[in-house]
Motif scaffolding. Sequence first.
Motif, mmCIF file in Angstrom:
data_model
loop_
_atom_site.group_PDB
_atom_site.id
_atom_site.type_symbol
_atom_site.label_atom_id
_atom_site.label_comp_id
_atom_site.label_asym_id
_atom_site.label_seq_id
_atom_site.Cartn_x
_atom_site.Cartn_y
_atom_site.Cartn_z
ATOM 1 N N SER A 150 0.812 -1.216 0.000
ATOM 2 C CA SER A 150 0.000 0.000 0.000
ATOM 3 C C SER A 150 0.843 1.263 0.000
ATOM 4 C CB SER A 150 -0.913 0.004 1.233
ATOM 5 O OG SER A 150 -0.144 0.031 2.418
ATOM 6 N N GLU A 151 0.196 2.379 -0.358
ATOM 7 C CA GLU A 151 0.748 3.740 -0.320
ATOM 8 C C GLU A 151 2.126 3.789 -0.951
ATOM 9 O OE1 GLU A 151 0.222 7.589 0.085
ATOM 10 O OE2 GLU A 151 -1.187 6.361 1.192
ATOM 11 N N TYR A 152 3.126 4.319 -0.208
ATOM 12 C CA TYR A 152 4.433 4.571 -0.797
ATOM 13 C C TYR A 152 5.296 3.320 -0.914
ATOM 14 C CZ TYR A 152 3.202 9.463 -0.175
ATOM 15 O OH TYR A 152 2.564 10.663 -0.235
ATOM 16 N N GLY A 153 4.870 2.198 -0.327
ATOM 17 C CA GLY A 153 5.650 0.971 -0.439
ATOM 18 C C GLY A 153 5.780 0.481 -1.857
ATOM 19 N N ARG A 154 4.860 0.847 -2.741
ATOM 20 C CA ARG A 154 4.949 0.423 -4.138
ATOM 21 C C ARG A 154 5.495 1.532 -5.024
ATOM 22 N NH1 ARG A 154 -1.291 0.458 -6.380
ATOM 23 N NH2 ARG A 154 -1.709 2.649 -6.011
ATOM 24 N N ASN A 155 5.893 2.647 -4.431
ATOM 25 C CA ASN A 155 6.410 3.767 -5.211
ATOM 26 C C ASN A 155 7.917 3.633 -5.364
ATOM 27 O OD1 ASN A 155 7.622 6.732 -5.344
ATOM 28 N ND2 ASN A 155 5.544 6.799 -6.166
ATOM 29 N N LEU A 156 8.377 3.564 -6.610
ATOM 30 C CA LEU A 156 9.793 3.319 -6.880
ATOM 31 C C LEU A 156 10.680 4.451 -6.391
ATOM 32 C CD1 LEU A 156 9.522 1.855 -10.500
ATOM 33 C CD2 LEU A 156 9.588 0.619 -8.318
ATOM 34 N N VAL A 157 10.218 5.678 -6.515
ATOM 35 C CA VAL A 157 11.029 6.818 -6.087
ATOM 36 C C VAL A 157 11.165 6.825 -4.573
ATOM 37 C CG1 VAL A 157 11.347 9.307 -6.267
ATOM 38 C CG2 VAL A 157 10.099 8.084 -8.062
ATOM 39 N N TRP A 158 10.064 6.607 -3.873
ATOM 40 C CA TRP A 158 10.096 6.587 -2.405
ATOM 41 C C TRP A 158 11.013 5.479 -1.901
ATOM 42 C CZ3 TRP A 158 8.833 9.407 1.691
ATOM 43 C CH2 TRP A 158 8.780 8.783 2.945
ATOM 44 N N ARG A 159 10.891 4.295 -2.491
ATOM 45 C CA ARG A 159 11.715 3.181 -2.036
ATOM 46 C C ARG A 159 13.190 3.415 -2.334
ATOM 47 N NH1 ARG A 159 9.614 -2.364 -4.133
ATOM 48 N NH2 ARG A 159 11.066 -3.095 -2.534
ATOM 49 N N LEU A 181 18.135 10.233 -12.157
ATOM 50 C CA LEU A 181 17.134 9.766 -13.111
ATOM 51 C C LEU A 181 15.738 9.813 -12.494
ATOM 52 C CD1 LEU A 181 17.148 8.412 -16.018
ATOM 53 C CD2 LEU A 181 16.955 6.236 -14.786
ATOM 54 N N HIS A 182 15.614 9.327 -11.260
ATOM 55 C CA HIS A 182 14.333 9.353 -10.565
ATOM 56 C C HIS A 182 13.823 10.778 -10.379
ATOM 57 C CE1 HIS A 182 13.393 5.236 -9.680
ATOM 58 N NE2 HIS A 182 14.526 5.001 -9.045
ATOM 59 N N VAL A 183 14.694 11.652 -9.922
ATOM 60 C CA VAL A 183 14.278 13.022 -9.621
ATOM 61 C C VAL A 183 13.862 13.758 -10.886
ATOM 62 C CG1 VAL A 183 15.047 15.249 -8.716
ATOM 63 C CG2 VAL A 183 15.652 13.136 -7.518
ATOM 64 N N ALA A 184 14.618 13.592 -11.961
ATOM 65 C CA ALA A 184 14.289 14.286 -13.206
ATOM 66 C C ALA A 184 12.963 13.798 -13.779
ATOM 67 C CB ALA A 184 15.405 14.077 -14.230
ATOM 68 N N ASP A 185 12.703 12.505 -13.693
ATOM 69 C CA ASP A 185 11.446 11.960 -14.194
ATOM 70 C C ASP A 185 10.272 12.413 -13.329
ATOM 71 O OD1 ASP A 185 10.182 9.974 -16.118
ATOM 72 O OD2 ASP A 185 9.523 9.153 -14.208
ATOM 73 N N LEU A 186 10.466 12.424 -12.014
ATOM 74 C CA LEU A 186 9.411 12.896 -11.117
ATOM 75 C C LEU A 186 9.138 14.373 -11.332
ATOM 76 C CD1 LEU A 186 7.466 12.320 -8.784
ATOM 77 C CD2 LEU A 186 9.347 12.827 -7.201
ATOM 78 N N ARG A 187 10.177 15.158 -11.562
ATOM 79 C CA ARG A 187 9.998 16.596 -11.807
ATOM 80 C C ARG A 187 9.115 16.821 -13.040
ATOM 81 N NH1 ARG A 187 10.419 21.582 -9.371
ATOM 82 N NH2 ARG A 187 12.487 21.163 -8.499
ATOM 83 N N ALA A 188 9.316 16.029 -14.087
ATOM 84 C CA ALA A 188 8.493 16.160 -15.286
ATOM 85 C C ALA A 188 7.036 15.819 -14.990
ATOM 86 C CB ALA A 188 9.039 15.262 -16.393
#
Length: 289
Positions: A150-159, A181-188
């Motif tokens: 659940s929630e952020y456990g399945r979020n690749l950036v959070w993990r 790579l994660h940060v740039a993709d999340l920023r978009a």
Amino acid sequence: MSGMTINRRELADFLRRSRDRVRPQDAGLLAGPRRRTPGLRREEVAQLAGMSADYYIRLEQARGPQPSPQILASLARALRLSGDERDHLHLLAGHRPPAAGLAGDHVEPGLLHLLDQLPTTPAQIIGDLGDVLAQNEAARTLLGGVCTVSEYGRNLVWRWFTDPDQRAAYPPQEHAYYSRLHVADLRAAVGRRAGDPAAARLVTRLRAASEEFAELWPLHEVAVRRHTRMRLLHPLVGPVDLDCQVLLAPQGEQRLVLFTPPPGTDTAGKLALLGAVGTGQFGQPASSP
């Protein structure tokens, strides 16, 4: 969007051609025996859009005032425009296209069908904020089962930024690259969502939980992830080199990620071994970075 101006000539041409493509019966109107055009009349478009005929006629004559986003939305409905055509209409009128409705956790049926057609190729469906929404059995064997968390456990950036075990599955010399790579993709994705509370909440929590993320976020690097090469340190078969091919859904909210063997590597054999062994023979490996 600053610096945008109305292109009256192109707007007028697009309206005329769009009007010609709509059959009266498609808009709920009677064609009538004396109609000289296969499409809608100007007065009919005005009626369907809830505006005066004079106002619409002036738009088609490239001499009207700049229409508001509300008027453009009405015209898009009256002219039966697709999403791409609607966005084009807004741009010609000097406005930023409206933000697309967010798919959330609902996976498009077409993506699920495509996932079902890939029994031997590891594949995941990932939301634009990094949530793993679905994956096939080959991906579960390779990357572990994270869709049910659940929630952020399945979020690749959070993990990636909060779970040391996630990083342990990848070579240390590549950690900095994956972080950016994660940060740039999340920023978009955050930019596309334009104030979406879920996106803002994720960024706020990441900045509070990870010093590294808090340092990278202000750099304002932007890059939608489309293709990467990665090496996974798998607990059963050892290092696995993978090409990550990212196929974006039309509106960019969800993506299908395929993990394929790079040419000249032994990855195909290792994936075949994992497919034969299944998920029950070892612990949970980390998900894709």
